[in-house]
Scaffold this motif. Structure first.
Motif, PDB file in Angstrom:
ATOM      1  N   THR A 183       0.836  -1.202   0.000  1.00 30.34           N
ATOM      2  CA  THR A 183       0.000   0.000   0.000  1.00 30.34           C
ATOM      3  C   THR A 183       0.871   1.253   0.000  1.00 30.34           C
ATOM      4  OG1 THR A 183      -1.747  -1.232   1.116  1.00 30.34           O
ATOM      5  CG2 THR A 183      -1.947   1.165   1.111  1.00 30.34           C
ATOM      6  N   GLU A 228     -11.044  -8.730   6.124  1.00 32.57           N
ATOM      7  CA  GLU A 228     -11.254  -7.593   5.231  1.00 32.57           C
ATOM      8  C   GLU A 228     -11.740  -6.347   5.972  1.00 32.57           C
ATOM      9  OE1 GLU A 228     -11.819  -7.674   1.059  1.00 32.57           O
ATOM     10  OE2 GLU A 228     -12.720  -9.654   1.204  1.00 32.57           O
ATOM     11  N   SER A 257      -4.296  -2.499  -0.904  1.00 34.84           N
ATOM     12  CA  SER A 257      -3.872  -3.811  -1.370  1.00 34.84           C
ATOM     13  C   SER A 257      -4.483  -4.894  -0.483  1.00 34.84           C
ATOM     14  CB  SER A 257      -2.347  -3.912  -1.347  1.00 34.84           C
ATOM     15  OG  SER A 257      -1.860  -3.732  -0.032  1.00 34.84           O
ATOM     16  N   TYR A 258      -4.583  -6.079  -1.059  1.00 32.14           N
ATOM     17  CA  TYR A 258      -5.153  -7.209  -0.326  1.00 32.14           C
ATOM     18  C   TYR A 258      -4.475  -8.486  -0.786  1.00 32.14           C
ATOM     19  CZ  TYR A 258      -7.787  -8.306  -4.581  1.00 32.14           C
ATOM     20  OH  TYR A 258      -8.132  -8.638  -5.862  1.00 32.14           O
ATOM     21  N   GLY A 294     -12.288  -7.577  -2.033  1.00 41.32           N
ATOM     22  CA  GLY A 294     -12.334  -6.128  -1.927  1.00 41.32           C
ATOM     23  C   GLY A 294     -13.421  -5.590  -1.015  1.00 41.32           C
ATOM     24  N   LEU A 333     -12.839  -2.336   0.968  1.00 39.50           N
ATOM     25  CA  LEU A 333     -12.982  -1.062   0.255  1.00 39.50           C
ATOM     26  C   LEU A 333     -14.456  -0.705   0.062  1.00 39.50           C
ATOM     27  CD1 LEU A 333     -10.253  -0.822  -2.539  1.00 39.50           C
ATOM     28  CD2 LEU A 333     -10.438   0.485  -0.445  1.00 39.50           C
ATOM     29  N   LYS A 390      -8.217  -1.192  -5.920  1.00 36.94           N
ATOM     30  CA  LYS A 390      -7.622  -2.291  -5.156  1.00 36.94           C
ATOM     31  C   LYS A 390      -6.618  -3.038  -6.013  1.00 36.94           C
ATOM     32  CE  LYS A 390     -11.269  -5.488  -6.324  1.00 36.94           C
ATOM     33  NZ  LYS A 390     -12.571  -5.934  -6.020  1.00 36.94           N
TER      34      LYS A 390
END
Length: 138
Positions: free
Chosen positions: A14, A61, A88-89, A94, A97, A118
């Motif tokens: 990130t 998440e 970022s993941y 997602g 987000l 993302k």
């Protein structure tokens, strides 16, 4: 125009995104305020015309802890503000987000980049270009 880029990063992914967003901010001639969430000043950020926030997905998440704390302190002042989010993941789809965008909308902010930007794991050159574009256009 003044744009804030505030981010949290645990693995550097990130942070790499944030640096590319900041590059875009500078390339469009805007004034840049850049900080980690743990060092950011809420009043300084709220004084900006655009606020761009970044956080990795953590646990189930959710936002990274320092970003959650910063965002909670910022949230009450976001009505009418233009905000963009990115992060970022590793796994998932997602949701962190989408949840963040819902929170932003509920606070009265105008989210200027839909469901957010993302990137899975480390950003590649195409993802970094998207990040730079976000900094230019947000």
């Amino acid at each position: 125009m003044k744009k804030a880029v505030i981010y949290a990063s645990t693995t550097g992914n990130t942070e790499a995104m944030a640096n590319a967003v900041a590059e875009g901010v500078k390339s469009c001639g805007a004034e840049l305020l850049m900080s980690t969430a743990s060092d950011a000043n809420v009043s300084d950020v709220l004084a900006c015309d655009v606020i761009i926030l970044g956080s990795p997905a953590m646990g189930d998440e959710v936002l990274e802890d320092s970003m959650e704390e910063f965002y909670t302190n910022l949230e009450g002042g976001l009505s009418g503000k233009k905000v963009a989010v990115f992060g970022s993941y590793d796994w998932g789809d997602g949701q962190w987000l989408r949840t963040w965008v819902e929170r932003l909308s509920a606070s009265g902010a105008t989210v200027v980049n839909g469901e957010g930007l993302k990137v899975q794991l480390a950003p590649d050159e195409a993802a970094l270009a998207e990040c730079k574009s976000l900094g230019e256009t947000a």
